[in-house]
Each structure stands twice: as structure tokens, then as C-alpha cells.
Design a protein around this motif. Structure first.
Motif, PDB file in Angstrom:
ATOM      1  N   TRP A  38       7.148   5.874   9.426  1.00 35.25           N
ATOM      2  CA  TRP A  38       8.678   5.857   9.973  1.00 35.25           C
ATOM      3  C   TRP A  38       8.903   4.267  10.338  1.00 35.25           C
ATOM      4  CZ3 TRP A  38      10.947   5.036  14.987  1.00 35.25           C
ATOM      5  CH2 TRP A  38      12.341   5.629  14.974  1.00 35.25           C
ATOM      6  N   SER A  39      10.164   4.116  10.206  1.00 35.65           N
ATOM      7  CA  SER A  39      10.690   2.878  10.634  1.00 35.65           C
ATOM      8  C   SER A  39      11.726   3.141  11.530  1.00 35.65           C
ATOM      9  CB  SER A  39      11.182   2.037   9.361  1.00 35.65           C
ATOM     10  OG  SER A  39      10.174   1.542   8.455  1.00 35.65           O
ATOM     11  N   PHE A  40      11.881   2.362  12.660  1.00 34.94           N
ATOM     12  CA  PHE A  40      13.071   2.348  13.527  1.00 34.94           C
ATOM     13  C   PHE A  40      14.449   1.688  12.609  1.00 34.94           C
ATOM     14  CE2 PHE A  40      15.868   1.071  17.194  1.00 34.94           C
ATOM     15  CZ  PHE A  40      15.751   2.086  17.696  1.00 34.94           C
ATOM     16  N   PRO A  41      15.529   2.324  13.169  1.00 30.20           N
ATOM     17  CA  PRO A  41      16.796   1.789  12.361  1.00 30.20           C
ATOM     18  C   PRO A  41      16.797   0.363  12.538  1.00 30.20           C
ATOM     19  CG  PRO A  41      17.008   4.030  13.076  1.00 30.20           C
ATOM     20  CD  PRO A  41      15.718   3.643  13.593  1.00 30.20           C
ATOM     21  N   GLY A  42      17.210  -0.632  11.739  1.00 32.41           N
ATOM     22  CA  GLY A  42      17.522  -1.988  12.146  1.00 32.41           C
ATOM     23  C   GLY A  42      16.291  -2.604  11.891  1.00 32.41           C
ATOM     24  N   GLU A  43      15.101  -2.418  11.537  1.00 34.43           N
ATOM     25  CA  GLU A  43      13.925  -3.043  11.290  1.00 34.43           C
ATOM     26  C   GLU A  43      12.976  -2.621  10.016  1.00 34.43           C
ATOM     27  OE1 GLU A  43      11.879  -2.787  14.956  1.00 34.43           O
ATOM     28  OE2 GLU A  43      10.721  -1.230  14.059  1.00 34.43           O
ATOM     29  N   HIS A  44      12.455  -3.614   9.598  1.00 32.81           N
ATOM     30  CA  HIS A  44      11.395  -3.111   8.491  1.00 32.81           C
ATOM     31  C   HIS A  44      10.010  -3.541   8.888  1.00 32.81           C
ATOM     32  CE1 HIS A  44      12.837  -6.956   6.958  1.00 32.81           C
ATOM     33  NE2 HIS A  44      11.383  -7.050   6.278  1.00 32.81           N
ATOM     34  N   ASP A  45       9.147  -2.851   8.081  1.00 34.75           N
ATOM     35  CA  ASP A  45       7.718  -3.595   8.413  1.00 34.75           C
ATOM     36  C   ASP A  45       7.052  -3.620   7.070  1.00 34.75           C
ATOM     37  OD1 ASP A  45       5.517  -1.476   8.381  1.00 34.75           O
ATOM     38  OD2 ASP A  45       7.344  -0.487   8.653  1.00 34.75           O
ATOM     39  N   VAL A  46       5.986  -4.530   7.138  1.00 34.65           N
ATOM     40  CA  VAL A  46       5.067  -4.730   6.099  1.00 34.65           C
ATOM     41  C   VAL A  46       3.668  -4.316   6.443  1.00 34.65           C
ATOM     42  CG1 VAL A  46       4.053  -6.497   4.432  1.00 34.65           C
ATOM     43  CG2 VAL A  46       6.268  -6.656   5.030  1.00 34.65           C
ATOM     44  N   LEU A  47       2.800  -3.719   5.499  1.00 37.82           N
ATOM     45  CA  LEU A  47       1.599  -3.248   5.961  1.00 37.82           C
ATOM     46  C   LEU A  47       0.520  -3.888   5.036  1.00 37.82           C
ATOM     47  CD1 LEU A  47       0.179  -1.097   7.902  1.00 37.82           C
ATOM     48  CD2 LEU A  47       0.179   0.309   6.055  1.00 37.82           C
ATOM     49  N   LEU A  48      -0.504  -4.799   5.800  1.00 38.81           N
ATOM     50  CA  LEU A  48      -1.403  -5.336   4.924  1.00 38.81           C
ATOM     51  C   LEU A  48      -2.948  -4.924   5.314  1.00 38.81           C
ATOM     52  CD1 LEU A  48       0.045  -9.028   5.898  1.00 38.81           C
ATOM     53  CD2 LEU A  48       0.627  -7.695   3.709  1.00 38.81           C
ATOM     54  N   ALA A  49      -3.698  -4.838   4.264  1.00 34.06           N
ATOM     55  CA  ALA A  49      -4.887  -4.527   4.565  1.00 34.06           C
ATOM     56  C   ALA A  49      -5.980  -5.436   3.665  1.00 34.06           C
ATOM     57  CB  ALA A  49      -5.076  -2.947   3.951  1.00 34.06           C
TER      58      ALA A  49
ATOM     59  N   MET B 231       0.915  -1.194   0.075  1.00 39.15           N
ATOM     60  CA  MET B 231      -0.005   0.003   0.074  1.00 39.15           C
ATOM     61  C   MET B 231       0.781   1.109   0.061  1.00 39.15           C
ATOM     62  SD  MET B 231      -3.096  -1.000   2.562  1.00 39.15           S
ATOM     63  CE  MET B 231      -2.036  -1.495   3.823  1.00 39.15           C
ATOM     64  N   ASP B 232       0.424   2.193  -0.680  1.00 36.92           N
ATOM     65  CA  ASP B 232       1.065   3.548  -0.609  1.00 36.92           C
ATOM     66  C   ASP B 232       0.865   4.442   0.613  1.00 36.92           C
ATOM     67  OD1 ASP B 232       2.192   5.868  -1.265  1.00 36.92           O
ATOM     68  OD2 ASP B 232       0.678   6.536  -2.955  1.00 36.92           O
ATOM     69  N   ARG B 233       1.796   4.493   1.402  1.00 37.38           N
ATOM     70  CA  ARG B 233       1.678   5.078   2.825  1.00 37.38           C
ATOM     71  C   ARG B 233       1.681   6.472   2.526  1.00 37.38           C
ATOM     72  NH1 ARG B 233       4.799   1.164   7.263  1.00 37.38           N
ATOM     73  NH2 ARG B 233       4.566  -0.789   5.702  1.00 37.38           N
ATOM     74  N   GLY B 234       2.024   7.104   1.286  1.00 37.43           N
ATOM     75  CA  GLY B 234       1.916   8.536   1.085  1.00 37.43           C
ATOM     76  C   GLY B 234       0.510   8.979   0.757  1.00 37.43           C
ATOM     77  N   ASP B 235      -0.364   7.897   0.664  1.00 34.55           N
ATOM     78  CA  ASP B 235      -1.801   8.145   0.431  1.00 34.55           C
ATOM     79  C   ASP B 235      -2.568   8.563   1.712  1.00 34.55           C
ATOM     80  OD1 ASP B 235      -4.951   8.059  -0.333  1.00 34.55           O
ATOM     81  OD2 ASP B 235      -4.569   6.360  -1.709  1.00 34.55           O
ATOM     82  N   ASP B 236      -2.895  10.094   1.572  1.00 32.80           N
ATOM     83  CA  ASP B 236      -3.433  10.552   2.834  1.00 32.80           C
ATOM     84  C   ASP B 236      -4.766   9.999   2.917  1.00 32.80           C
ATOM     85  OD1 ASP B 236      -1.100  12.056   3.268  1.00 32.80           O
ATOM     86  OD2 ASP B 236      -2.075  13.596   2.286  1.00 32.80           O
ATOM     87  N   ALA B 237      -5.754   9.966   1.880  1.00 33.33           N
ATOM     88  CA  ALA B 237      -6.928   9.079   2.160  1.00 33.33           C
ATOM     89  C   ALA B 237      -6.872   7.828   2.782  1.00 33.33           C
ATOM     90  CB  ALA B 237      -7.602   9.287   0.871  1.00 33.33           C
ATOM     91  N   LEU B 238      -5.894   6.944   2.076  1.00 33.50           N
ATOM     92  CA  LEU B 238      -5.847   5.576   2.761  1.00 33.50           C
ATOM     93  C   LEU B 238      -5.236   5.583   4.002  1.00 33.50           C
ATOM     94  CD1 LEU B 238      -5.492   2.468   2.458  1.00 33.50           C
ATOM     95  CD2 LEU B 238      -3.431   2.773   1.373  1.00 33.50           C
ATOM     96  N   VAL B 239      -4.397   6.331   4.539  1.00 29.31           N
ATOM     97  CA  VAL B 239      -3.981   6.485   5.751  1.00 29.31           C
ATOM     98  C   VAL B 239      -5.105   7.048   6.733  1.00 29.31           C
ATOM     99  CG1 VAL B 239      -2.157   7.512   7.528  1.00 29.31           C
ATOM    100  CG2 VAL B 239      -1.441   6.790   5.253  1.00 29.31           C
ATOM    101  N   ALA B 240      -5.819   7.917   6.346  1.00 33.99           N
ATOM    102  CA  ALA B 240      -6.936   8.378   7.170  1.00 33.99           C
ATOM    103  C   ALA B 240      -8.037   7.110   7.381  1.00 33.99           C
ATOM    104  CB  ALA B 240      -7.685   9.475   6.397  1.00 33.99           C
ATOM    105  N   GLN B 241      -8.215   6.219   6.499  1.00 26.98           N
ATOM    106  CA  GLN B 241      -9.040   5.180   6.821  1.00 26.98           C
ATOM    107  C   GLN B 241      -8.320   3.947   7.757  1.00 26.98           C
ATOM    108  OE1 GLN B 241     -11.435   2.865   3.976  1.00 26.98           O
ATOM    109  NE2 GLN B 241     -10.577   4.173   2.095  1.00 26.98           N
TER     110      GLN B 241
END
Length: 330
Positions: free
Chosen positions: A41-52, A1-11
Motif C-alpha cells: 500500500w502507498s499513502f496518497p501523494g507519495e511513491h516508494d521503491v523496494l530494493l533487495a 520486485m513483484d510485491r504480489g509474490d507471496d513467497a518473496l514477501v514472506a522472505q
């Protein structure tokens, strides 16, 4: 998902807030801006995945999955939220299945979510039943406690006096706002990195974490972007200048009454001198001077950690919730 999509993040924000409103006890407030900044934002030394899970353009629920990259490489953590209006329709189950597929694809073998339940409802709370149905076992239980502010000055005086007597002249206390000075950061990281290793964790074995002073600087910059305040109390061994104990309070911008009690640790070779109580009292005094409008401090500790639990109970923390630390071997 595009985390830059403000409408999606609002949902996503709406799903998270609505889910917590029916699932959590006395949850703190945070603004859409704070939520979006944390999501991006990601803490240094880790990454994350977002699933909807979506129905057309509507987000029904989502999961965020974190993967450490430097330590504990067999493990992953995740959170899952389903909007109350879309529960009992298979959304959560579909998300769990997808999360587990992603975890396996990343080569991890242990999934570690947590479920918050009301006190005394470890078996019958909806979150606990949902986890059990999907094969997740309770590895440990942490108790969430809340402290009403302000703390009676006489209580702080009493415990400060007993702590100083136990410390003697071997240690000094310092409290820093907005992060500790650079000369102390390597020492703070060394103590903080032991938290996962030393804190009771049931039948899960953790490695020490790997935060560096550079990572710490990035964390502080992120918190400043959120307009959060951090108070860090340190115990320093006078003879060596080493940081041997610490505790953090974090004041979120979006909830002007709430405070997070985050990590507290005393190095093993310096235990028995009431340093845990000393740093907590010092931080609570600093908090009262910095922002007397704050009304609640929230913390959580493993129920089989009698030392830290004892300190919190003495200070007046009361049980508000239980956090089931869940595990599933994949």
C-alpha cells in the motif's frame, strides 16, 4: 520486485523481523498479513521503491525508499534491514549505494533515514557506526518512550482538572473512533499537516505536508483492512468550531498489548491552554474503555521539544530507545 509474490514477501517479512529482533528494544509484534498489506500500500501523494540484495533466491537484506510527490520534493526517506546471519558481508553497504543511486535518479538531494539505538549509545551502537561510515550525520535525536497501562486514574484526574482549568470555556474536547466525522476532516488535516513544519527537526527544514480529506479517507480504509483501531481526540474552539489540537492512538491487530501514540499537535495561536495534555488524557481514558487489555503505549519526540516531552513525562512515559534522525546531502 513483484510485491504480489507471496513467497518473496514472506522472505522480506523474515528479514525485517529478524533484523528488528537484534536491533530494536522491545519491538511490537505484527502478523505476516499486516506486513504484506503495508508493503503493498502507498499513502496518497507519495511513491516508494523496494530494493533487495539476494543470493540466488534468498533475500539477504532490503531497503524501502519513500518519495513525497506534493511537498518536501528535495527529500526522501528510507529504511534498511539486513538479516543478522548476513551482516558484516557488505550487504548493507551495497544497499546504501543502490539507494543513493535511486535517490539521485529521482532528482532528490537529501536522504533521511533513521537509526534506533539503545539509550546512551548514540555513538557506539552498530547502526550509528554503520551510518557514520557511509557519510550520514545526526541531524536530530528523538527519544522513544513507553507508557505502562493502565494509567492510574488519579493521575489522569489531576491532569484533566488542570487542563480544563487552563482551557476554560473556550474549547471543547471530542474523541472519535475509526476516524473523525467528515465535517471535521478538513480541520484535522490542516492541523496534522503542520506537524512536520512545527515539530523540532534539528538542522532539517521541512515544508508543511499536504494530506487532504480524501487522503485521510484512504488511510482509514487501509487501517480497517488491517483491523486496526484509531482513536482521535480533538480540541475544538467553541467560538469558531475549528479543530485546534489533536492526538492519535492506533491499536494494531497483530499485537493485542501494544498501542502507537502517533501525531499530537496544538496550533500555534492556541498554545498555552494545556490543550496538548487535555487531548492526550481524553484519548487515554477512551483507550481504557475501548480495550483495557492493552499494556503499552509507545511514542517518540525530539529531545529539544520540552513542551511535548514534559507532557509525556508527567503522564509516566519512560525512555526505552533513541532514534537518530540521519541526513546525507547527495
Amino acid at each position: 520486485m513483484d510485491r504480489g509474490d507471496d513467497a518473496l514477501v514472506a522472505q522480506l517479512y523474515d528479514v525485517c523481523r529478524s533484523s528488528d529482533a537484534v536491533s530494536r528494544v522491545n519491538q511490537f509484534d505484527y502478523t505476516p498479513e499486516e506486513y504484506a498489506a503495508n508493503l503493498r500500500w502507498s499513502f496518497p501523494g507519495e511513491h516508494d521503491v523496494l530494493l533487495a540484495a539476494r543470493d540466488g533466491g534468498t533475500v539477504l537484506g532490503y531497503a524501502q525508499v519513500w518519495f513525497p510527490e506534493r511537498d518536501n520534493l528535495d527529500k526522501t526517506w528510507f529504511e534498511l534491514f539486513v538479516h543478522p546471519e548476513h551482516r558484516r558481508q557488505g550487504v548493507g553497504s551495497a544497499l546504501v549505494e543502490r539507494v543513493e543511486r535511486v535517490v539521485r535518479d529521482e532528482g532528490r538531494s537529501l536522504a533521511l533515514p533513521e537509526a534506533f539505538v539503545p539509550p546512551g549509545h548514540r555513538d557506539d551502537a552498530p547502526a550509528a557506526r554503520f551510518a557514520a561510515r557511509h557519510g550520514y550525520e545526526v541531524a536530530d535525536t528523538e527519544v522513544v518512550r513507553s507508557l505502562r497501562l493502565p494509567v492510574d486514574a488519579a493521575v489522569l484526574d489531576r491532569f484533566e482538572a488542570s487542563a480544563r482549568e487552563a482551557m476554560g470555556e473556550a474549547y471543547r474536547l471530542e474523541v472519535h473512533r475509526g476516524g473523525v466525522p467528515e465535517p471535521l476532516r478538513a480541520g484535522l488535516c490542516a492541523v496534522s499537516n503542520r506537524l512536520a513544519l512545527d515539530a523540532p527537526s534539528g538542522d532539517i527544514e521541512f515544508e508543511a505536508e499536504s494530506m487532504t480529506p480524501d487522503d485521510y479517507q484512504q488511510l482509514l480504509e487501509h487501517e480497517r483492512s488491517l483491523q486496526r483501531e484509531r482513536l482521535t481526540a480533538l480540541a475544538i474552539e467553541v467560538a469558531t468550531g475549528d479543530v485546534v489540537a489533536y492526538t492519535d492512538l492506533v491499536l494494531p491487530h497483530g499485537d493485542p498489548t501494544f498501542v502507537f501514540q502517533w501525531g499530537t499537535l496544538v496550533m500555534p495561536e492556541h498554545r498555552g491552554h494545556r490543550l496538548g495534555m487535555a487531548v492526550k488524557v481524553a484519548n487515554l481514558r477512551a483507550l481504557a474503555g475501548l480495550d483495557p487489555a492493552r499494556r503499552t503505549v509507545r511514542t517518540m519526540n525530539a529531545e529539544d521539544n520540552p513542551w511535548m516531552v514534559g507532557i509525556n513525562v508527567d503522564l509516566g512515559f519512560e525512555v526505552v530507545e533513541e532514534a537518530l534522525m540521519l541526513r546525507k546531502d547527495l
